[in-house]
Design a protein around this motif. Structure first.
Motif, short mmCIF file in Angstrom:
data_model
loop_
_atom_site.label_atom_id
_atom_site.label_comp_id
_atom_site.label_asym_id
_atom_site.label_seq_id
_atom_site.Cartn_x
_atom_site.Cartn_y
_atom_site.Cartn_z
N GLU A 30 -43.20 -24.91 -9.71
CA GLU A 30 -43.25 -26.52 -9.96
C GLU A 30 -43.61 -27.22 -8.48
OE1 GLU A 30 -39.55 -28.55 -9.98
OE2 GLU A 30 -38.75 -27.68 -8.28
N VAL A 31 -44.26 -28.47 -8.77
CA VAL A 31 -44.66 -29.34 -7.74
C VAL A 31 -43.48 -30.30 -7.34
CG1 VAL A 31 -46.30 -31.03 -6.98
CG2 VAL A 31 -47.12 -28.94 -8.55
N LEU A 32 -42.86 -30.24 -6.40
CA LEU A 32 -41.58 -31.04 -5.89
C LEU A 32 -42.17 -32.09 -4.83
CD1 LEU A 32 -38.64 -31.77 -6.25
CD2 LEU A 32 -38.42 -30.02 -4.38
N ALA A 33 -42.11 -33.54 -4.85
CA ALA A 33 -42.48 -34.26 -3.78
C ALA A 33 -41.22 -34.63 -3.31
CB ALA A 33 -43.07 -35.48 -4.37
N ILE A 34 -41.02 -34.53 -1.89
CA ILE A 34 -39.75 -35.33 -1.18
C ILE A 34 -40.23 -36.58 -0.63
CG2 ILE A 34 -38.43 -34.67 0.79
CD1 ILE A 34 -38.67 -31.79 0.46
N MET A 35 -39.48 -37.48 -0.89
CA MET A 35 -40.10 -38.82 -0.57
C MET A 35 -38.66 -39.52 0.32
SD MET A 35 -42.23 -40.34 -3.54
CE MET A 35 -42.63 -41.60 -2.35
N GLY A 36 -38.99 -40.51 0.89
CA GLY A 36 -37.77 -41.26 1.52
C GLY A 36 -38.48 -42.01 2.84
N PRO A 37 -37.65 -42.94 3.23
CA PRO A 37 -37.96 -43.59 4.44
C PRO A 37 -38.38 -42.70 5.68
CG PRO A 37 -35.86 -44.61 3.56
CD PRO A 37 -36.11 -43.27 3.01
N SER A 38 -39.15 -43.10 6.56
CA SER A 38 -39.39 -42.57 7.78
C SER A 38 -37.97 -42.32 8.73
CB SER A 38 -40.40 -43.48 8.85
OG SER A 38 -40.73 -42.88 10.14
N VAL A 202 -49.32 -40.31 -4.35
CA VAL A 202 -49.23 -38.96 -3.89
C VAL A 202 -48.18 -38.30 -4.84
CG1 VAL A 202 -48.96 -37.04 -2.35
CG2 VAL A 202 -50.61 -38.99 -1.95
N ALA A 203 -47.13 -38.79 -4.70
CA ALA A 203 -45.87 -38.24 -5.51
C ALA A 203 -45.83 -38.20 -6.96
CB ALA A 203 -44.52 -39.10 -4.97
N ALA A 204 -46.92 -38.95 -7.58
CA ALA A 204 -46.93 -39.28 -8.94
C ALA A 204 -47.59 -37.63 -9.40
CB ALA A 204 -48.00 -40.28 -9.44
N TYR A 205 -48.37 -37.06 -8.55
CA TYR A 205 -48.63 -35.46 -8.97
C TYR A 205 -47.71 -34.74 -9.14
CZ TYR A 205 -53.56 -37.20 -8.10
OH TYR A 205 -54.54 -37.87 -8.15
N ALA A 206 -46.44 -35.03 -8.65
CA ALA A 206 -45.29 -33.97 -8.63
C ALA A 206 -44.61 -33.95 -10.33
CB ALA A 206 -44.15 -34.44 -7.66
N ASP A 207 -43.96 -32.83 -10.30
CA ASP A 207 -43.01 -32.93 -11.55
C ASP A 207 -41.69 -33.36 -11.22
OD1 ASP A 207 -45.11 -30.93 -12.92
OD2 ASP A 207 -44.34 -29.37 -11.20
N ARG A 208 -41.31 -33.13 -10.17
CA ARG A 208 -39.82 -33.84 -9.69
C ARG A 208 -40.15 -34.50 -8.39
NH1 ARG A 208 -35.10 -30.53 -9.25
NH2 ARG A 208 -36.47 -28.83 -8.23
N GLU A 209 -39.16 -35.59 -8.28
CA GLU A 209 -39.09 -36.09 -7.02
C GLU A 209 -37.76 -35.99 -6.40
OE1 GLU A 209 -39.84 -40.32 -6.96
OE2 GLU A 209 -41.89 -40.04 -7.44
N ALA A 210 -37.68 -35.36 -4.90
CA ALA A 210 -36.36 -35.59 -4.23
C ALA A 210 -36.37 -36.72 -3.40
CB ALA A 210 -36.44 -34.24 -3.40
N MET A 211 -35.37 -37.61 -3.50
CA MET A 211 -35.43 -38.89 -2.55
C MET A 211 -34.41 -38.43 -1.50
SD MET A 211 -36.72 -41.91 -2.19
CE MET A 211 -37.61 -42.46 -3.68
N VAL A 212 -35.06 -38.55 -0.08
CA VAL A 212 -34.09 -38.30 1.00
C VAL A 212 -33.81 -39.55 1.77
CG1 VAL A 212 -33.91 -37.17 3.16
CG2 VAL A 212 -35.11 -36.14 1.24
N ARG A 213 -32.46 -39.80 1.98
CA ARG A 213 -31.79 -41.09 2.52
C ARG A 213 -30.97 -40.62 3.67
NH1 ARG A 213 -33.69 -45.74 0.73
NH2 ARG A 213 -34.80 -45.58 -1.44
N ASP A 214 -30.98 -40.93 4.85
CA ASP A 214 -29.78 -40.73 5.78
C ASP A 214 -29.57 -39.23 5.56
OD1 ASP A 214 -29.90 -43.27 6.65
OD2 ASP A 214 -28.39 -43.99 5.06
N GLY A 215 -30.33 -38.24 5.46
CA GLY A 215 -30.37 -36.85 5.56
C GLY A 215 -29.58 -36.19 4.29
N ARG A 216 -29.73 -37.11 3.28
CA ARG A 216 -29.18 -36.44 1.86
C ARG A 216 -30.21 -36.55 0.85
NH1 ARG A 216 -24.78 -39.39 3.61
NH2 ARG A 216 -23.00 -38.33 4.41
N ALA A 217 -30.29 -35.55 0.17
CA ALA A 217 -31.52 -35.61 -0.92
C ALA A 217 -30.91 -35.89 -2.53
CB ALA A 217 -32.08 -34.26 -0.93
N ARG A 218 -31.76 -36.57 -3.06
CA ARG A 218 -31.30 -36.75 -4.67
C ARG A 218 -32.66 -36.29 -5.56
NH1 ARG A 218 -31.05 -41.22 -7.80
NH2 ARG A 218 -32.11 -42.48 -6.18
N THR A 219 -32.27 -35.68 -6.43
CA THR A 219 -33.39 -35.28 -7.09
C THR A 219 -33.60 -36.08 -8.53
OG1 THR A 219 -33.02 -33.00 -6.23
CG2 THR A 219 -34.95 -33.04 -8.14
#
Ligand code: ADP
Ligand code: ADP
Length: 229
Positions: A30-38, A202-219
């Motif tokens: 799979e293609v997984l994009a990890i996104m979230g604020p700096s 760029v994330a639009a190419y992924a099958d799934r996204e993981a959103m990281v906020r404050d050191g935790r991830a939500r897929t």
């Protein structure tokens, strides 16, 4: 079952908590994009998944093996033989030609020079880099250098390609071309791609996204109509 599974990771740099209970699974191919604020912990999470950083607590499993407690010699062998890497600024070895850079992961695995170069060369036509084989990194544009870095990340047919802001140093058109090539080549050889990006295009190419906020991830699994390829 997942190819990589991270459970409840925590990691602090001194007093700074980077991960505070991050969990994430990566499936084969799979293609997984990890996104979230700096500063939210994206790179740190990627480095834990790739066995570059060891979490303070939690577990990382790769293909049924415990990665975070594995002796460093075994982990580095796993990175060399099973994973590929692409970074934001390509990070080609400036003393080597483009084709030697692409061949590098094969040479590190013990492939003979002639055979490694023979495997490296078809990547140049494939990525639109004909004629660039003997150039050094200083003689390549940013987009060309990033495509060379991409070929180097994929040449040894890794099970997983880890990419940290692979298009971050490129203009948006070149960035999209690099993404298309990366996702296309990875899918052709069944390589899973885990990429960190802050760009939704760029994330639009992924099958799934993981959103990281404050050191935790939500897929989130993207709806089929949102999946680009
Ligand atoms: P992101 O990739 O989302 O920008 P990072 O994982 O790079 O986030 O960083 C998460 C937090 O950890 C930030 O506060 C960052 O400053 C800190 N951090 C990351 N790497 C280091 C390091 N090597 N030393 C000290 N602090 C770090
Ligand atoms: P990104 O967030 O895109 O990964 P950064 O510029 O935040 O990029 O970090 C680049 C590298 O610098 C990271 O891999 C991390 O190891 C290191 N780093 C980040 N923050 C710190 C910090 N506060 N102190 C020391 N090193 C850091």
């Amino acid at each position: 079952t997942a190819l990589i599974e991270a459970r409840d990771l925590t990691l602090s740099f001194g007093e700074t908590p980077a991960l505070r209970g991050a969990s994430l699974a990566v499936e084969a191919g799979e293609v997984l994009a990890i996104m979230g604020p700096s500063g939210s912990g994206k790179s740190t999470l990627l480095h834990c998944l790739a066995g570059i950083l060891t979490p303070d607590s939690g577990e990382v499993h790769f293909a049924g093996r415990r990665l975070d407690t594995m002796p460093e010699a075994q982990r580095s062998a796993l990175r060399r033989d099973t994973f590929g890497f692409v970074f934001q600024f390509g990070q080609l070895v400036p003393e080597l030609t483009a084709e030697e850079n692409v061949a590098l992961p094969l040479l590190l695995r013990g492939t003979k020079r002639a055979a490694a170069l023979a495997e490296a060369r078809p990547w140049f036509a494939r990525l639109g880099l004909d004629g660039m084989e003997r150039r050094r990194s200083g003689e390549l544009s940013g987009g060309q250098a990033q495509r060379v870095a991409l070929a180097r990340g994929l040449v040894a047919r890794p099970q997983v390609l880890f990419a940290d802001e692979p298009t971050g140093a490129l203009d948006s058109l070149t960035g999209e071309q690099v993404m298309e090539l990366m996702v296309g080549a990875a899918r052709e050889q069944g390589t899973a791609v885990v990429l960190v990006t802050h760009e939704p295009r760029v994330a639009a190419y992924a099958d799934r996204e993981a959103m990281v906020r404050d050191g935790r991830a939500r897929t989130t699994r993207l709806a089929p109509e949102q999946v680009a390829s």
